[in-house]
Design a protein around this motif. Structure first.
Motif, mmCIF file in Angstrom:
data_model
loop_
_atom_site.group_PDB
_atom_site.id
_atom_site.type_symbol
_atom_site.label_atom_id
_atom_site.label_comp_id
_atom_site.label_asym_id
_atom_site.label_seq_id
_atom_site.Cartn_x
_atom_site.Cartn_y
_atom_site.Cartn_z
ATOM 1 N N LEU B 41 24.746 57.341 45.359
ATOM 2 C CA LEU B 41 24.334 57.096 46.092
ATOM 3 C C LEU B 41 24.164 56.224 47.068
ATOM 4 N N ALA B 42 24.048 55.067 46.868
ATOM 5 C CA ALA B 42 24.214 53.509 47.077
ATOM 6 C C ALA B 42 25.927 53.285 47.640
ATOM 7 N N LEU B 43 26.964 53.844 46.409
ATOM 8 C CA LEU B 43 28.428 53.973 46.796
ATOM 9 C C LEU B 43 28.661 54.502 48.202
ATOM 10 N N SER B 44 27.550 56.339 48.493
ATOM 11 C CA SER B 44 27.991 57.021 49.907
ATOM 12 C C SER B 44 27.496 55.735 50.525
ATOM 13 N N LEU B 45 26.588 55.213 50.494
ATOM 14 C CA LEU B 45 26.096 54.422 51.485
ATOM 15 C C LEU B 45 27.309 53.153 52.199
ATOM 16 N N LEU B 46 27.528 52.399 51.243
ATOM 17 C CA LEU B 46 28.345 51.150 51.450
ATOM 18 C C LEU B 46 29.577 52.524 52.381
ATOM 19 N N ALA B 47 30.096 53.045 51.270
ATOM 20 C CA ALA B 47 31.249 53.907 52.471
ATOM 21 C C ALA B 47 31.051 54.441 53.770
ATOM 22 N N VAL B 48 29.818 54.651 53.975
ATOM 23 C CA VAL B 48 30.038 55.231 55.584
ATOM 24 C C VAL B 48 29.348 53.991 56.209
ATOM 25 N N ALA B 49 28.857 52.693 55.827
ATOM 26 C CA ALA B 49 29.216 51.438 56.543
ATOM 27 C C ALA B 49 30.770 51.192 56.425
ATOM 28 N N GLY B 50 31.338 51.097 55.772
ATOM 29 C CA GLY B 50 33.111 51.095 55.845
ATOM 30 C C GLY B 50 33.109 51.887 57.376
#
Lengths: 117, 207
Positions: B41-50
């Motif tokens: 989930l943290a990885l997904s949120l980071l990708a959305v930040a990108g």
């Protein structure tokens, strides 16, 4: 990167989150899925803010005033408020999960039948 | 970022970030181990930040990293550690087939609407109109500099577009047009904080 492509990604993310929120047993998993749905909505809001034209700006020549710039970032304002609401929601939701776990030693949503008639 | 090269680079970055976000989200809802699901989930949120950075929303990207990746993910990991319920893991309930159907239908409907609606697209409007008109504008120029020919005043150096100073504009909007929602959100956060503390206080514990 067009508006349609960003909305496609947003819709797929929303679908994944909706599936998780509906199908999972663990309350923490449901909260995590809801976070994915919040993110999908934020992506859509910011995509609209980036790609669509604010009302009253479609005439030519395309002179841009300060007011128009402010109208263009309204989608980003919306996502700031969504992020704040999500933060409040997840803090309260996890507090509720921990309270339920203390009382019933389970975080399964299927076990939360306290209000069943 | 100029011309065709910049836009293809943006496209590649967009698809990489999108696949990362969607793939990590799929891992979140399919993994059995709930702890690993939280990390994905943290990885997904980071990708959305990108993705927010690519959509010219740098301030929101920073807020996303601070609030979601930094705070909410950590909070979820803490809750998982406190509520160590591994056998329950990430199991589905018995209604997962209707749930998948509903989710797929909602996503398909959203995609259908997105592709069928005729939005007034900023880039398309710029492409259709005579770009000479920009040279006459003095204050701002519509566009982010990557897809359009910029006027003389903004061609070199700083990018003067609608999205050139979003952080400042957002800050101004917070204390002017959106001051009431802003205050309401502060009260909401305070209420959530007090409610969490009140809920988690052990019964009979000395205050």
């Amino acid at each position: 990167m067009t508006l349609e492509n960003v909305l496609l990604v947003s819709a797929i993310l929303f679908g994944i989150g909706l599936y998780g929120a509906l199908a999972k047993r663990n309350a923490i998993m449901v909260l995590m899925s809801i976070e994915i749905m919040f993110n999908a909505v934020n992506v859509a809001a910011i995509a609209f803010s980036r790609f669509t034209v604010p009302a009253g700006l479609t005439e030519t020549p395309l002179t841009v005033t300060q007011e128009a710039v402010q109208r263009a970032v309204t989608g980003q304002m919306l996502s700031v408020f969504v992020i704040s609401a999500a933060a409040a929601e997840v803090a309260l939701g996890l507090a509720l999960v921990i309270v339920v776990y203390r009382r019933r030693h389970s975080v399964e949503i299927t076990d939360m039948t306290l209000m069943k008639g | 970022m100029s011309g065709v090269e910049g836009s293809t680079l943006t496209d590649v970055a967009f698809w990489v970030v999108s696949i990362l976000a969607i793939g990590a989200a799929v891992m979140v809802v399919t993994l059995r181990d709930i702890f690993r699901a939280a990390l994905f989930l943290a990885l997904s949120l980071l990708a959305v930040a990108g993705m927010f950075v690519l959509l010219r929303a740098e301030f929101i990207a920073v807020v996303q990293v601070l609030v979601y990746v930094g705070a909410i993910s950590i909070l979820i990991v803490f809750a998982i550690v406190l509520v160590r319920d591994i056998p329950g893991g990430g199991r589905e309930n018995h209604l997962y087939i209707p749930a998948a159907t509903i989710a797929a239908l909602v996503a398909a409907m959203a995609i259908f609407v997105a592709f069928k609606t005729d939005f007034t697209d900023l880039d398309r409007l710029e492409a259709d109109n005579d770009l000479v008109a920009y040279a006459m504008t003095e204050t701002y120029n519509l566009g982010d500099g990557s897809e359009v020919v910029l006027p003389e005043t903004t061609r070199g150096g700083t990018e003067e577009g609608v999205f050139s100073n979003t952080t400042g504009t957002i800050g101004g909007l917070f204390i002017r047009d959106f001051v009431l929602p802003f205050e309401a959100v502060s009260v909401l956060l305070l209420a959530a904080m007090i409610a969490s503390l009140a809920l988690l206080r052990q019964r009979g514990q000395a205050s």
